[in-house]
Design a protein around this motif. Structure first.
Motif, PDB file in Angstrom:
ATOM      1  N   HIS A 111       0.832  -1.204   0.000  1.00 55.17           N
ATOM      2  CA  HIS A 111       0.000   0.000   0.000  1.00 55.17           C
ATOM      3  C   HIS A 111       0.870   1.259   0.000  1.00 55.17           C
ATOM      4  N   TRP A 114       2.102   1.826  -3.448  1.00 54.32           N
ATOM      5  CA  TRP A 114       0.948   2.244  -4.268  1.00 54.32           C
ATOM      6  C   TRP A 114       0.686   3.757  -4.098  1.00 54.32           C
ATOM      7  N   CYS A 115       0.951   4.270  -2.896  1.00 56.81           N
ATOM      8  CA  CYS A 115       0.749   5.705  -2.624  1.00 56.81           C
ATOM      9  C   CYS A 115       1.621   6.579  -3.543  1.00 56.81           C
ATOM     10  N   ARG A 117       2.192   6.052  -6.753  1.00 56.23           N
ATOM     11  CA  ARG A 117       1.931   5.734  -8.178  1.00 56.23           C
ATOM     12  C   ARG A 117       1.869   6.965  -9.082  1.00 56.23           C
ATOM     13  N   PHE A 213       1.696  -1.570 -10.418  1.00 62.92           N
ATOM     14  CA  PHE A 213       0.611  -0.780  -9.802  1.00 62.92           C
ATOM     15  C   PHE A 213      -0.764  -1.372 -10.127  1.00 62.92           C
ATOM     16  N   LEU A 216      -1.122  -3.867  -7.452  1.00 61.20           N
ATOM     17  CA  LEU A 216      -1.261  -3.242  -6.128  1.00 61.20           C
ATOM     18  C   LEU A 216      -2.657  -2.617  -5.990  1.00 61.20           C
ATOM     19  N   GLU A 217      -3.178  -2.146  -7.093  1.00 63.42           N
ATOM     20  CA  GLU A 217      -4.495  -1.506  -7.164  1.00 63.42           C
ATOM     21  C   GLU A 217      -5.588  -2.417  -6.587  1.00 63.42           C
ATOM     22  N   GLN A 219      -5.426  -4.215  -4.095  1.00 59.32           N
ATOM     23  CA  GLN A 219      -5.419  -4.058  -2.639  1.00 59.32           C
ATOM     24  C   GLN A 219      -5.795  -5.318  -1.866  1.00 59.32           C
TER      25      GLN A 219
END
Ligand code: G1P
Length: 295
Positions: A111, A114-115, A117, A213, A216-217, A219
């Motif tokens: 996460h 991902w922040c 991206r 990503f 990762l999206e 989640q």
């Protein structure tokens, strides 16, 4: 081939292993001798050719931003007192532009990455984790960048660990070994004791393609109920190969107390000014311990 110029350093963790020291101070600011651990990581990124850095922070991490900022008053005083060596050291930490973003909830390493991206966009990028300091002739990240440039594929830095330690790391299961390079069948985050397919562990250095990503999206939560970077890498590996590279260099684990203490001692022994006094201090301690029949 796309050049690697951007790197993400996640630094949002709570640092619970070092409480109460980390109650009001980020764990990334704990020093090995006289340099905060995060500065070793930033230096490695710069020496590897990274031009744009983003640090993912969280609550209570402002000291990191201050550390990499100018400190006019301090610099003026050092100049005035002609402490030029110290002045250079202080100025070095503010010599590159660092960007910051906050991870608003502590949802895990995946996460945190991902922040970043939007900052990364559609480019391959590097990730450096602060718990692993690597000392090597050629910076660890640079070794991975060179492989990326040859293979044009995502690559993860690994090193062997003791069998008894595999449950603390992301571990690879590989199909093919070409010298120090491995074609990975599966990345497994923190396998339960006795189930690890190898002793080759992910060591906090990655070159990733931006497609990570997409994974990762989703989640999805993994080990420890957190969104894991290793899981997203594994999902990407199922559609486009991700390699692992057993990099040259010594890795120091500064993410837990024992590793932190041993790293401090080893770095002190490599320091010209400290080596002799630290050795004689250690000798005295060991002699006392022997008298007490502890060692
Ligand atoms: C993270 C990664 C793990 C890796 C380790 C290296 O775990 O998730 O795959 O092996 O760093 O230090 P953490 O130590 O943050 O739990």
């Amino acid at each position: 081939m796309r050049k690697i110029t951007k790197a993400v350093i996640p630094a949002a963790g709570l640092g619970t292993r070092f409480l109460p020291a980390t109650k009001a101070m980020p764990k990334e600011m704990l020093p090995i001798i006289d340099k905060p651990t995060i500065q070793y990581i930033v230096d490695e990124a710069i020496e590897s050719g990274i031009e744009d850095l983003i640090i993912v922070t969280g609550k209570g991490k402002r000291a990191i931003e201050d550390h990499f900022d100018n400190a006019f008053e301090l610099e003026y005083r050092l100049m005035d007192k002609e402490k030029l060596e110290l002045l250079t050291e202080v100025q070095r930490s503010s010599s590159i532009d660092i960007h910051y973003i906050r991870q608003k909830e502590p949802n895990g390493l995946g996460h945190a990455i991902w922040c970043a991206r939007r900052f990364i966009g559609d480019e391959p990028f590097a990730v450096l984790l602060g718990d692993d300091i690597v000392v090597s002739e050629e910076p660890c990240l640079k070794q991975l960048i060179q492989f990326y440039e040859q293979m044009n594929a995502s690559i993860v830095g690994i090193q062997p660990v003791k069998e008894s330690e595999t449950h603390r790391y992301g571990i690879i299961d590989y199909t093919e070994q070409m010298g120090r390079l491995y074609r990975v069948n599966k990345f497994i985050e923190k396998p339960t004791k006795g189930t690890a397919p190898s002793n080759l562990a992910i060591m906090g250095r990655y070159i990733l393609e931006p497609e990570v990503f997409d994974f990762l999206e989703q989640q999805e939560k993994g080990a420890g109920g957190e969104i894991q970077l290793t899981d997203a890498i594994q999902r990407m590996n199922e559609v486009r190969p991700v390699y692992a590279y057993n990099f040259h260099g010594t890795r120091y684990d500064v993410g837990e107390k024992l590793g932190f203490i041993l790293t401090t001692i080893q770095f002190a022994l490599q320091n010209d000014e400290l080596r002799t006094p630290v050795l004689s201090g250690l000798k005295e301690i060991l002699q006392e311990e022997k008298m007490l029949k502890i060692v």
